[in-house]
Each structure stands twice: as C-alpha cells, then as structure tokens.
Design a protein around this motif. Sequence first.
Motif, PDB file in Angstrom:
ATOM      1  N   LYS A 149      -7.909  -2.851   7.547  1.00  0.00           N
ATOM      2  CA  LYS A 149      -7.467  -4.415   6.673  1.00  0.00           C
ATOM      3  C   LYS A 149      -8.565  -5.131   5.996  1.00  0.00           C
ATOM      4  O   LYS A 149      -7.867  -6.025   5.223  1.00  0.00           O
ATOM      5  CB  LYS A 149      -6.457  -4.729   6.882  1.00  0.00           C
ATOM      6  CG  LYS A 149      -5.269  -4.392   7.998  1.00  0.00           C
ATOM      7  CD  LYS A 149      -3.929  -5.363   8.640  1.00  0.00           C
ATOM      8  CE  LYS A 149      -3.087  -4.681   9.655  1.00  0.00           C
ATOM      9  NZ  LYS A 149      -1.974  -5.512  10.140  1.00  0.00           N
ATOM     10  N   THR A 150      -9.140  -4.667   5.649  1.00  0.00           N
ATOM     11  CA  THR A 150     -10.674  -5.162   4.864  1.00  0.00           C
ATOM     12  C   THR A 150     -10.531  -4.023   3.136  1.00  0.00           C
ATOM     13  O   THR A 150     -10.362  -2.963   3.399  1.00  0.00           O
ATOM     14  CB  THR A 150     -11.939  -5.045   5.261  1.00  0.00           C
ATOM     15  OG1 THR A 150     -12.016  -3.726   5.079  1.00  0.00           O
ATOM     16  CG2 THR A 150     -12.100  -5.603   5.932  1.00  0.00           C
ATOM     17  N   LEU A 151     -10.367  -4.496   2.350  1.00  0.00           N
ATOM     18  CA  LEU A 151     -11.044  -4.131   0.791  1.00  0.00           C
ATOM     19  C   LEU A 151     -11.816  -2.856   0.663  1.00  0.00           C
ATOM     20  O   LEU A 151     -12.454  -4.076   0.524  1.00  0.00           O
ATOM     21  CB  LEU A 151     -10.378  -4.916   0.040  1.00  0.00           C
ATOM     22  CG  LEU A 151      -9.827  -5.115  -1.594  1.00  0.00           C
ATOM     23  CD1 LEU A 151      -8.679  -5.167  -2.504  1.00  0.00           C
ATOM     24  CD2 LEU A 151     -11.297  -4.395  -2.561  1.00  0.00           C
ATOM     25  N   MET A 182      -6.950   0.360   1.325  1.00  0.00           N
ATOM     26  CA  MET A 182      -7.720  -0.702   2.417  1.00  0.00           C
ATOM     27  C   MET A 182      -7.759  -0.066   3.238  1.00  0.00           C
ATOM     28  O   MET A 182      -7.231   0.903   4.054  1.00  0.00           O
ATOM     29  CB  MET A 182      -5.486  -1.499   3.195  1.00  0.00           C
ATOM     30  CG  MET A 182      -6.106  -2.430   3.936  1.00  0.00           C
ATOM     31  SD  MET A 182      -4.376  -3.109   4.115  1.00  0.00           S
ATOM     32  CE  MET A 182      -3.188  -1.506   5.374  1.00  0.00           C
ATOM     33  N   ASN A 183      -8.593  -0.663   4.304  1.00  0.00           N
ATOM     34  CA  ASN A 183      -9.672   0.685   5.389  1.00  0.00           C
ATOM     35  C   ASN A 183      -8.322   0.181   6.147  1.00  0.00           C
ATOM     36  O   ASN A 183      -7.816  -1.052   6.358  1.00  0.00           O
ATOM     37  CB  ASN A 183     -10.311  -0.290   6.080  1.00  0.00           C
ATOM     38  CG  ASN A 183     -11.947   0.830   3.874  1.00  0.00           C
ATOM     39  OD1 ASN A 183     -11.400   1.332   3.761  1.00  0.00           O
ATOM     40  ND2 ASN A 183     -12.353  -0.781   4.088  1.00  0.00           N
ATOM     41  N   VAL A 227       0.905  -0.966   0.297  1.00  0.00           N
ATOM     42  CA  VAL A 227      -0.041   0.064  -0.001  1.00  0.00           C
ATOM     43  C   VAL A 227       0.966   1.335  -0.215  1.00  0.00           C
ATOM     44  O   VAL A 227       2.348   1.021   0.032  1.00  0.00           O
ATOM     45  CB  VAL A 227      -0.981   0.252   1.340  1.00  0.00           C
ATOM     46  CG1 VAL A 227      -1.606  -1.561   1.425  1.00  0.00           C
ATOM     47  CG2 VAL A 227      -0.552  -0.005   2.416  1.00  0.00           C
ATOM     48  N   ILE A 251      -4.246  -0.060  -2.317  1.00  0.00           N
ATOM     49  CA  ILE A 251      -3.511  -1.069  -2.923  1.00  0.00           C
ATOM     50  C   ILE A 251      -2.392  -0.783  -3.993  1.00  0.00           C
ATOM     51  O   ILE A 251      -3.372  -0.813  -5.171  1.00  0.00           O
ATOM     52  CB  ILE A 251      -4.387  -2.195  -2.804  1.00  0.00           C
ATOM     53  CG1 ILE A 251      -5.026  -1.715  -1.417  1.00  0.00           C
ATOM     54  CG2 ILE A 251      -3.528  -3.304  -3.386  1.00  0.00           C
ATOM     55  CD1 ILE A 251      -6.321  -3.115  -1.762  1.00  0.00           C
ATOM     56  N   SER A 262      -5.464   4.458   2.704  1.00  0.00           N
ATOM     57  CA  SER A 262      -3.819   3.392   1.861  1.00  0.00           C
ATOM     58  C   SER A 262      -4.581   3.269   0.395  1.00  0.00           C
ATOM     59  O   SER A 262      -5.304   2.214   0.297  1.00  0.00           O
ATOM     60  CB  SER A 262      -4.290   2.029   3.159  1.00  0.00           C
ATOM     61  OG  SER A 262      -3.243   3.131   3.985  1.00  0.00           O
ATOM     62  N   GLN A 268     -10.559 -10.234   3.361  1.00  0.00           N
ATOM     63  CA  GLN A 268      -9.590  -9.467   4.393  1.00  0.00           C
ATOM     64  C   GLN A 268      -7.988  -9.329   3.917  1.00  0.00           C
ATOM     65  O   GLN A 268      -8.212 -10.166   3.050  1.00  0.00           O
ATOM     66  CB  GLN A 268     -10.077 -10.655   5.455  1.00  0.00           C
ATOM     67  CG  GLN A 268      -8.737 -10.405   6.472  1.00  0.00           C
ATOM     68  CD  GLN A 268      -9.667  -8.603   7.714  1.00  0.00           C
ATOM     69  OE1 GLN A 268     -10.788  -8.859   7.615  1.00  0.00           O
ATOM     70  NE2 GLN A 268      -8.710  -8.045   7.865  1.00  0.00           N
ATOM     71  N   LEU A 269      -7.158  -8.499   4.286  1.00  0.00           N
ATOM     72  CA  LEU A 269      -5.546  -8.354   3.507  1.00  0.00           C
ATOM     73  C   LEU A 269      -5.312  -8.253   5.106  1.00  0.00           C
ATOM     74  O   LEU A 269      -5.258  -7.884   5.833  1.00  0.00           O
ATOM     75  CB  LEU A 269      -5.848  -6.921   2.596  1.00  0.00           C
ATOM     76  CG  LEU A 269      -6.794  -6.542   1.494  1.00  0.00           C
ATOM     77  CD1 LEU A 269      -6.941  -5.986   1.678  1.00  0.00           C
ATOM     78  CD2 LEU A 269      -6.576  -8.014   0.594  1.00  0.00           C
TER      79      LEU A 269
END
Length: 391
Positions: free
Chosen positions: A329-331, A325-326, A45, A359, A357, A371-372
């Motif tokens: 840590k989700t997209l 990315m929130n 990110v 990606i 952020s 989830q990332l």
Amino acid sequence: MASKKQIILPCVVLLGGIASAIAFSSMQTPPQEKPEKIIHPLVEVAPINTSSLQMSVGSYGIVKPKYSTQLVAQVSGQIIELSDEFVKGGFVKQGAILARIDPNDYEAALIDAEANLAQASSALEIEQAQAHVAKTEWERIKNNANSTIPSELYLRKPQLAEKLARFKAAQASVKRAKRNLERTYIKAPYDSIIDTRSLSLGSVVNQGSSVGVLNAISVAEVRLPVADAELQHLNNNGIDAAVTLTAKVAGKEVNWQGKIVRSEGVIDSRSRMTYLVAQVERPYDNEQKPLRFGAYLNAQIKGKLISNAVEIPHHLVRDGQVAIMNDDKTLSFKPLNIVREYDGLVVVDQGLESGQSLITSALEYPTEGMQLRIDDDTLSQASTQLALKEE
C-alpha cells in the motif's frame, strides 16, 4: 483614616480565595494523553490486465465506381430503338443493347463494299492467270531471247501488285462497313448501372455525340484519408489491410467488408492527408444491403496487433508516468512506453504488468513511497476503470 479592621478584612478575604482556588485545582485529575494518529490518503484503484490489442485507424469516404464510362455515338443517324432498361438507375448486363441507330445507310454501304470486293477479287484472279501465262511464255522463248533475265513488266508483276492492292483495299472497305453497321448498336461495355442518359427515341446523333454515362457495378472504391502519423499503426502502410465500412441503409446501420488495395502515394496539398483506396467486390449483389454509389461511409482499417497492451485513461498519465499502489500500500510511479493516444485513452505496451493496482483517484501531493489506504467496501466506478471508452 481607615481603621485597621477595614484594611485587614479585605486582605483576609483575598487570601482565603487564593487558598480555596489552590485547593480545588489540586483535587482535579489531569486529562489522559492519547497517542497521535496518522491518517493516510484514501485512494481508489483499478486492477491492471494486459492483453493483446488489435489496433485500428478510423477514416471516412464516399463510395464511387472503379470504372465510369461516358458512351458516345461512333456513327451518325437517328435513334430508332431504345431499351426500357436504358434509364437512370437501371441495371444492365455486359453486351446489352441500349439503343439502335438507323442502319439503312450502313447496310447499303456494306453491300457496295462487298460488290467492290467481288470485282477486285475477279480482277486479281484474271491478272494472276495472265502473269502465269507470261511466265510460261518466257520459259518457252528464253533460249532465243537477247536477255537472260525477263523484265518485271514482261512478267506482269506491276499489274499483279496493283490488282492485289485493290483487292486488299476492297477487303478493308468491307471490314469498315461491317464495323460501322455493328456500331449502330449501342451496347453496355460491362455490367453497370445507368448514371445518365443523353438521348431519346427519335433523336439524331452525330459521331462523338454523348449517349450517357455508365458506372461499373463489379467493384466499388472508397478514398479514405489517413493522417500521416496514423500510418505507423498499420501494417505495410495499410496496403492489403482489411477494412470495415459502416453506413445507414433505410435507417439501420449496416457493415460491409473491404480491402485496402493501394495508396495514392502523395499527400494532399489542402488536407495534408494520405489517401488509401479500399475496394468492395460486387457492391450491389446483396439486395438487402446494397453499397450504393455516392453513400457516405465511416471506416475502420485493421492495424497492427500489440502484445501486452493496456488502455489507460489519458488524465491518469503525467509526464509519461502513472501512479500505482504496491502490495504494501505504498505509491510508486511507473514510466510507460506510449504506443498511441486516441479518444481520451493512452495505449501502452511496456511499464505495467497484470495484477498491479492503478490509482484512479486524484492525490494533491503524491510522492514516491507514500503510504496509502483504500476503502475495501468501495469498488472503483466504471468511469475510472481501465479501457474507458467514450460512448
């Protein structure tokens, strides 16, 4: 026939083996079950920073003088003087004498015209005196005359008009002779650089013969082609916009500042471009970096100021959206308002906020809310950061 011993013994051995296998298997401990581990996609990110962005439109052109004049001889004769500055590439001031045509015939013509003027002036004065006498005589005899109104001929008005006309014609001849004598001097109409010279000392020129071409050095102009779609990024379609012109002088890159003064108002039929005209004042004044006529220039025209703008690499945008990315840590996919695309970048002014952020790494099957994870020890490379510029 087989004896009972031959039959019973194999059976006993088989049963013993089975019993041993069962005993050994009951002694082994079952493997420990491990909890299932989910591995989330690893991404890179880059932080998003919004800021004001000054737009600019690139172009190119060739430097030309605003004024270019072809000098011609206005009288005929032989060239008897030629200025040392009247050479290709020479600089001359306004009013400087470039060449002189033999003035003898024109000086003689002026003397002749002045003599005719003196004669016409004398004849006019005599006629005015005679007209005055005739009017005085009429005043004396009018009481005894048959007519109360004197004739024009008696008062000598036609004769006076003729002498006055000849006097004015003589004045015009003197004026014409003086003008022709003045035209034997070929002068520069403005501060200029000599482009060409078409005569030499001793040459004979006729009226209308070409003398040379001069380029004014007061103002230089550059025609800058701009695609019609790029005009939307300029204020007032570029009129009055500042422009930075760049070229190489003696192997070094040099910049000049100019201004867009007008648009030619039409779209070129071959290039389909709109031409804006930039001007630079006194292009030859700076001896260290003169803006020479004929030079090829690159130009950057100052455009609109975009607030809350972000530049994103073009390959990160899909269908007008980018993946971010929130904090958890989700997209998420964010729709963008794209202002401009150029040089592998996309300029947006809506859809993103500072602190988010972006990606920058590729995902095979990205989905909303997936989830990332990120490697905290690895920083994003410069090639994937925002505001990526081509070298």
